[in-house]
Design a protein around this motif. Structure first.
Motif, PDB file in Angstrom:
ATOM      1  N   MET A  31      -5.538   0.308  -2.953  1.00 22.73           N
ATOM      2  CA  MET A  31      -6.226   0.047  -1.686  1.00 22.73           C
ATOM      3  C   MET A  31      -5.899   1.059  -0.588  1.00 22.73           C
ATOM      4  SD  MET A  31      -8.555  -2.054  -2.029  1.00 22.73           S
ATOM      5  CE  MET A  31      -9.016  -1.754  -0.335  1.00 22.73           C
ATOM      6  N   PRO A  32      -4.649   1.504  -0.434  1.00 20.69           N
ATOM      7  CA  PRO A  32      -4.401   2.513   0.612  1.00 20.69           C
ATOM      8  C   PRO A  32      -5.230   3.782   0.408  1.00 20.69           C
ATOM      9  CG  PRO A  32      -2.333   1.521  -0.070  1.00 20.69           C
ATOM     10  CD  PRO A  32      -3.373   1.034  -1.033  1.00 20.69           C
ATOM     11  N   LEU A  33      -5.349   4.227  -0.838  1.00 23.18           N
ATOM     12  CA  LEU A  33      -6.150   5.414  -1.111  1.00 23.18           C
ATOM     13  C   LEU A  33      -7.622   5.142  -0.859  1.00 23.18           C
ATOM     14  CD1 LEU A  33      -6.462   8.302  -2.102  1.00 23.18           C
ATOM     15  CD2 LEU A  33      -6.445   7.432  -4.465  1.00 23.18           C
ATOM     16  N   VAL A  71      -6.708  -6.288   3.752  1.00 24.60           N
ATOM     17  CA  VAL A  71      -7.253  -6.886   2.541  1.00 24.60           C
ATOM     18  C   VAL A  71      -7.044  -8.383   2.657  1.00 24.60           C
ATOM     19  CG1 VAL A  71      -6.965  -7.205   0.054  1.00 24.60           C
ATOM     20  CG2 VAL A  71      -6.935  -4.907   1.017  1.00 24.60           C
ATOM     21  N   LEU A  72      -8.120  -9.155   2.507  1.00 27.72           N
ATOM     22  CA  LEU A  72      -8.027 -10.611   2.524  1.00 27.72           C
ATOM     23  C   LEU A  72      -8.135 -11.096   1.076  1.00 27.72           C
ATOM     24  CD1 LEU A  72     -10.289 -11.423   5.614  1.00 27.72           C
ATOM     25  CD2 LEU A  72      -7.848 -10.882   5.522  1.00 27.72           C
ATOM     26  N   MET A  93       0.822  -2.637   1.832  1.00 29.79           N
ATOM     27  CA  MET A  93       0.786  -1.505   0.910  1.00 29.79           C
ATOM     28  C   MET A  93       0.792  -0.211   1.723  1.00 29.79           C
ATOM     29  SD  MET A  93      -1.986  -2.417  -2.042  1.00 29.79           S
ATOM     30  CE  MET A  93      -1.850  -3.889  -3.046  1.00 29.79           C
ATOM     31  N   LYS A  94       1.414   0.830   1.147  1.00 29.16           N
ATOM     32  CA  LYS A  94       1.489   2.120   1.831  1.00 29.16           C
ATOM     33  C   LYS A  94       0.910   3.222   0.954  1.00 29.16           C
ATOM     34  CE  LYS A  94       5.740   0.952   4.342  1.00 29.16           C
ATOM     35  NZ  LYS A  94       7.155   1.358   4.567  1.00 29.16           N
ATOM     36  N   LEU A  95       0.218   4.145   1.576  1.00 33.42           N
ATOM     37  CA  LEU A  95      -0.320   5.284   0.850  1.00 33.42           C
ATOM     38  C   LEU A  95       0.799   6.116   0.230  1.00 33.42           C
ATOM     39  CD1 LEU A  95      -2.842   7.010   0.140  1.00 33.42           C
ATOM     40  CD2 LEU A  95      -2.446   8.268   2.279  1.00 33.42           C
ATOM     41  N   SER A  96       1.913   6.241   0.928  1.00 29.52           N
ATOM     42  CA  SER A  96       3.018   7.077   0.455  1.00 29.52           C
ATOM     43  C   SER A  96       3.585   6.603  -0.884  1.00 29.52           C
ATOM     44  CB  SER A  96       4.137   7.136   1.492  1.00 29.52           C
ATOM     45  OG  SER A  96       4.625   5.841   1.784  1.00 29.52           O
ATOM     46  N   GLU A 106     -11.342  -5.594   3.526  1.00 36.16           N
ATOM     47  CA  GLU A 106     -11.782  -5.780   2.148  1.00 36.16           C
ATOM     48  C   GLU A 106     -11.415  -7.191   1.703  1.00 36.16           C
ATOM     49  OE1 GLU A 106     -13.348  -3.394  -0.240  1.00 36.16           O
ATOM     50  OE2 GLU A 106     -13.878  -2.841   1.795  1.00 36.16           O
ATOM     51  N   HIS A 107     -12.357  -7.861   1.041  1.00 38.65           N
ATOM     52  CA  HIS A 107     -12.121  -9.207   0.520  1.00 38.65           C
ATOM     53  C   HIS A 107     -11.969  -9.081  -0.985  1.00 38.65           C
ATOM     54  CE1 HIS A 107     -13.872 -12.814  -1.456  1.00 38.65           C
ATOM     55  NE2 HIS A 107     -13.111 -13.441  -0.595  1.00 38.65           N
ATOM     56  N   GLN A 108     -10.819  -9.528  -1.529  1.00 37.95           N
ATOM     57  CA  GLN A 108     -10.565  -9.337  -2.957  1.00 37.95           C
ATOM     58  C   GLN A 108      -9.984 -10.585  -3.599  1.00 37.95           C
ATOM     59  OE1 GLN A 108      -8.015  -5.882  -3.355  1.00 37.95           O
ATOM     60  NE2 GLN A 108      -9.753  -4.484  -3.256  1.00 37.95           N
TER      61      GLN A 108
END
Length: 317
Positions: free
Chosen positions: A82-84, A118-119, A132-135, A73-75
């Motif tokens: 983002m993890p979700l 993610v860039l 980043m972590k989903l948890s 993903e480019h943001q």
């Protein structure tokens, strides 16, 4: 009210268009993972169109060497969800990669290993590399995590991400192109002129030369829409959250948030029209501030279709 054609397909379009072919994908993957795959490597593009709610789409998804599924993903504005989002994207990719009927078989199915990126190239200060972590999103925290997903965030700004950029000439050129636009804007140029000047400057210097010669006007439209969408999201978040929470205390959080975001969008519309047509009258500003969210979105979507402020007035009426 006349119909205005949507321009939301321009979201981050330059980046995805630039890295759409096999050669560029392999170059980017080698830079991200430190591998040395050549042009004979199998690449299968799995990019998702209209993934969530009909308007958003995944920027890049591909399977390489039949072993790895890569989502990129480019943001320009970091989304903490983002993890979700990646989990949802990844599920869709696996649905398209695996024969669903075989998941009920006794024999274990082997699936490509996920690598998620993610860039980032926004203007806010951000580390060169983070995760980043989903948890971190779980309501209940437990020492034993049953489901985890990690997303690498890499800063690709020209002045920040040198370690990665030197591994991918295309990514470095893209980063330098965006940097050039921002430098022209800082010098006092309008956004429209800054983009056009950067295109001319980069062609002259051989930066993304063939790409910009072939797609110059399209690149201009993509970036103009992309940068304006950044402002819309930022204003909606800052003003919408602040005003929405304030109203929410009195009349209910959900309604308050909605009104706050609507006000933020009205301010964004006024900004965009001022950039395009110059100073607006107080009468026009007042009319815009009274518009509903659907009409405001229509103006944003049709920003390239309007030739004068009178066209905007007719659309409102």
């Amino acid at each position: 009210m006349s119909e205005i054609k949507s321009n939301r397909e321009y979201k981050d379009g330059v980046f995805t268009k630039l890295f759409h072919d096999k050669e560029k994908i392999i170059e980017l993957y080698n830079a991200l993972e430190g591998t040395e795959y050549d042009e004979s490597t199998m690449v299968e593009i799995k990019t998702l169109e209209n993934v969530l709610y009909g308007i958003y789409k995944n920027d890049m998804a591909f399977v390489i060497d039949n072993k790895f599924v890569v989502l990129v993903e480019h943001q320009s504005t970091i989304c903490n969800n983002m993890p979700l989002r990646m989990l949802l994207y990844l599920s869709r990719v696996y649905e398209r990669t695996v024969d669903i009927g075989t998941v009920y078989c006794m024999k274990q199915i082997k699936i490509p290993y996920p690598e998620l990126y993610v860039l980032y190239n926004g203007v806010d200060d951000y580390p060169e590399e983070s995760e980043m972590k989903l948890s971190d999103s779980f309501i209940v925290r437990d020492d034993e995590i049953n489901l985890e997903l990690k997303v690498k965030i890499l800063n690709i700004n020209y002045e920040k991400g040198k370690k990665l950029l030197i591994k991918s000439p295309t990514l470095e050129d893209y980063s330098l192109f965006i940097y050039t636009i921002r430098e022209f804007e800082k010098s006092g140029m309008s956004r429209d002129k800054a983009i056009n000047s950067a295109i001319d400057e980069c062609i002259r210097k051989g930066i993304l030369k063939e790409f910009l010669i072939e797609h110059g006007s399209e690149v201009h439209n993509m970036l103009f829409a992309e940068f304006n969408m950044e402002e819309e999201l930022k204003v909606a978040e800052e003003i919408g959250m602040e005003k929405g929470m304030e109203k929410g205390m009195e009349k209910g959080i959900e309604k308050g948030m909605e009104k706050g975001i609507e006000k933020g969008r009205a301010i964004t519309v006024i900004k965009l029209l001022t950039i395009k047509f110059g100073t607006l009258t107080e009468e026009v500003k007042t009319k815009i501030s009274e518009l509903d969210n659907k009409t405001l979105e229509g103006i944003i979507d049709g920003i390239f279709e309007f030739k004068s402020i009178d066209d905007v007035k007719k659309y409102i009426e």
